[in-house]
Design a protein around this motif. Structure first.
Motif, PDB file in Angstrom:
ATOM      1  N   UNK A 169       8.078   3.885  -0.033  1.00  0.00           N
ATOM      2  CA  UNK A 169       7.396   4.849   0.836  1.00  0.00           C
ATOM      3  C   UNK A 169       5.977   4.411   1.153  1.00  0.00           C
ATOM      4  N   UNK A 170       5.591   4.666   2.373  1.00  0.00           N
ATOM      5  CA  UNK A 170       4.232   4.368   2.832  1.00  0.00           C
ATOM      6  C   UNK A 170       3.838   5.465   3.807  1.00  0.00           C
ATOM      7  N   UNK A 171       2.640   5.986   3.654  1.00  0.00           N
ATOM      8  CA  UNK A 171       2.143   6.961   4.633  1.00  0.00           C
ATOM      9  C   UNK A 171       0.999   6.336   5.411  1.00  0.00           C
ATOM     10  N   UNK A 172       1.131   6.396   6.725  1.00  0.00           N
ATOM     11  CA  UNK A 172       0.081   5.866   7.602  1.00  0.00           C
ATOM     12  C   UNK A 172      -0.608   7.043   8.287  1.00  0.00           C
ATOM     13  N   UNK A 173      -1.917   7.116   8.128  1.00  0.00           N
ATOM     14  CA  UNK A 173      -2.690   8.127   8.845  1.00  0.00           C
ATOM     15  C   UNK A 173      -3.229   7.472  10.106  1.00  0.00           C
ATOM     16  N   UNK A 174      -2.830   7.980  11.247  1.00  0.00           N
ATOM     17  CA  UNK A 174      -3.332   7.444  12.517  1.00  0.00           C
ATOM     18  C   UNK A 174      -4.410   8.387  13.020  1.00  0.00           C
TER      19      UNK A 174
ATOM     20  N   UNK B  62       0.872  -1.183   0.000  1.00  0.00           N
ATOM     21  CA  UNK B  62       0.000   0.000   0.000  1.00  0.00           C
ATOM     22  C   UNK B  62       0.902   1.224   0.000  1.00  0.00           C
ATOM     23  N   UNK B  63       0.405   2.332  -0.573  1.00  0.00           N
ATOM     24  CA  UNK B  63       1.176   3.569  -0.475  1.00  0.00           C
ATOM     25  C   UNK B  63       0.639   4.442   0.645  1.00  0.00           C
ATOM     26  N   UNK B  64      -0.617   4.173   1.041  1.00  0.00           N
ATOM     27  CA  UNK B  64      -1.263   4.993   2.051  1.00  0.00           C
ATOM     28  C   UNK B  64      -2.320   4.149   2.750  1.00  0.00           C
TER      29      UNK B  64
ATOM     30  N   UNK C  29       5.304   8.902   8.124  1.00  0.00           N
ATOM     31  CA  UNK C  29       5.992   8.615   6.865  1.00  0.00           C
ATOM     32  C   UNK C  29       6.958   7.465   7.080  1.00  0.00           C
ATOM     33  N   UNK C  30       6.666   6.362   6.411  1.00  0.00           N
ATOM     34  CA  UNK C  30       7.452   5.139   6.578  1.00  0.00           C
ATOM     35  C   UNK C  30       8.336   4.942   5.355  1.00  0.00           C
ATOM     36  N   UNK C  31       9.575   4.574   5.594  1.00  0.00           N
ATOM     37  CA  UNK C  31      10.504   4.309   4.501  1.00  0.00           C
ATOM     38  C   UNK C  31      11.340   3.080   4.813  1.00  0.00           C
ATOM     39  N   UNK C  32      12.107   2.659   3.818  1.00  0.00           N
ATOM     40  CA  UNK C  32      13.080   1.592   4.026  1.00  0.00           C
ATOM     41  C   UNK C  32      14.459   2.232   4.004  1.00  0.00           C
TER      42      UNK C  32
END
Ligand SMILES: [Cu+2]
Length: 104
Positions: free
Chosen positions: A97-102, A33-35, A87-90
């Motif tokens: 890249x992955x963005x998690x909305x909490x 997922x990207x988001x 903002x999550x990265x490796x």
């Protein structure tokens, strides 16, 4: 009786408040997922389905983490306790890249 009361309570408040675990995979040097949007207290399970090692992390305030080196087939759980965007990265593959909305 206790089960009935719990069911009634859930009906009254609408959405359940139970924390969930959401799986995100790494494959082909990408996140599945990207988001995504999760709730405060939920856990994201990062699963390395690639043939290569990854190192998923974030430096976002309140939700910073580093799962360290993850070999193929390994999974790591990260719980998110702060509302906001993560903002999550490796660390090995910066293009991942992955963005998690909490949310609350
Ligand atoms: Cu990687």
């Amino acid at each position: 009786m206790r089960i009935l009361l719990a069911a009634a309570a859930l009906t009254l408040v609408g959405a359940p408040c139970l924390a969930e675990t959401i799986a995100v995979e790494q494959a082909g040097k990408k996140f599945s997922e990207t988001e995504i949007t999760i709730r405060k207290g939920d856990t994201v399970r990062f699963v390395n389905k690639d043939q290569i090692t990854h190192n998923v992390y974030s430096q976002s305030p309140g939700n910073a983490f580093d799962v360290k080196t993850q070999k193929p087939g390994e999974a790591s759980d990260v719980k998110f306790d702060a509302v906001g965007d993560v903002d999550v990265q490796c660390a090995i593959h910066p293009s991942m890249k992955l963005r998690i909305h909490v949310t609350n």
